[in-house]
Design a protein around this motif. Structure first.
Motif, short mmCIF file in Angstrom:
data_model
loop_
_atom_site.label_atom_id
_atom_site.label_comp_id
_atom_site.label_asym_id
_atom_site.label_seq_id
_atom_site.Cartn_x
_atom_site.Cartn_y
_atom_site.Cartn_z
N ALA A 50 5.88 -1.65 -3.80
CA ALA A 50 4.83 -2.62 -3.47
C ALA A 50 4.32 -3.35 -4.71
CB ALA A 50 3.68 -1.94 -2.74
N ARG A 80 4.32 -7.33 -5.05
CA ARG A 80 3.16 -8.18 -5.32
C ARG A 80 3.46 -9.14 -6.45
NH1 ARG A 80 -1.19 -9.79 -7.92
NH2 ARG A 80 -3.16 -9.99 -6.81
N ALA A 132 3.37 -13.26 -6.16
CA ALA A 132 2.44 -14.02 -6.99
C ALA A 132 3.15 -14.92 -8.00
CB ALA A 132 1.49 -13.07 -7.72
N PHE A 173 -4.79 -13.18 -4.06
CA PHE A 173 -4.27 -13.36 -5.42
C PHE A 173 -5.27 -14.16 -6.23
CE2 PHE A 173 -0.89 -13.32 -2.30
CZ PHE A 173 -0.15 -12.24 -2.72
N ILE A 231 9.04 -6.90 -1.52
CA ILE A 231 8.06 -7.80 -0.90
C ILE A 231 7.62 -7.26 0.45
CG2 ILE A 231 7.72 -10.12 0.05
CD1 ILE A 231 9.53 -11.16 -2.24
N TYR A 276 5.08 -4.58 -0.16
CA TYR A 276 3.78 -5.13 -0.53
C TYR A 276 3.07 -5.76 0.66
CZ TYR A 276 0.15 -8.07 -2.30
OH TYR A 276 -1.06 -8.66 -2.47
N LEU A 286 -0.79 -4.92 3.03
CA LEU A 286 -1.95 -5.80 3.15
C LEU A 286 -2.55 -5.65 4.55
CD1 LEU A 286 -0.64 -9.05 1.42
CD2 LEU A 286 -2.11 -7.27 0.47
#
Length: 148
Positions: free
Chosen positions: A46, A50, A54, A68, A139, A142, A146
């Protein structure tokens, strides 16, 4: 005035050349609206995921926004990524990254891991995925984390 889909795709494809990797694609099976099995048989990382989201070269934040705070100028053409792990399963997220056009043929989201049948692809990108299987899994790990 909203830019055309072809203009947006041109901007996206112009910003991602550093991610192209010559590789054999891992086989995957689409079940319903997702890809259940990992592309790597390993869980993604993860933290690496992230960082990829980003990073400007991944293009995610050209269209999406999310949690972010360090990234200026996030997109508003696609859904906010905040809480996406509460709205979609890992399998659903994986398919959207691999080939979002399977769910919406009119999407402006690139197919990050699908290469067959793509016709509007620059010479440098032909037969190459934008992301590797490992990057897709990072991805997914990650985004699945969320939760709201």
């Amino acid at each position: 005035m909203m830019p055309s889909a072809s203009r947006i795709m041109g901007v996206i494809m112009a910003t991602v050349p550093t991610l192209a990797v010559a590789q054999t694609l891992a086989p995957y099976a689409i079940t319903g609206d997702g890809i259940t099995d990992s592309l790597t048989s390993q869980p993604g990382d993860a933290a690496r995921g992230r960082a990829l989201v980003a990073e400007r070269s991944s293009t995610c934040l050209l269209c999406h926004s999310g949690p972010f705070p360090e990234v200026r100028f996030q997109g508003d053409l696609a859904p906010n990524l905040a809480g996406v792990g509460s709205r979609a399963t890992s399998a659903q997220l994986r398919l959207r990254l691999v080939d979002a056009s399977r769910l919406n043929p009119q999407t402006i989201m690139p197919s990050y891991y699908h290469v067959d049948g793509l016709t509007r692809v620059g010479r440098a990108w032909r037969d190459k995925p934008i992301l590797s299987a490992e990057q897709i899994e990072d991805i997914v790990a990650y985004l699945a984390s969320l939760r709201e």
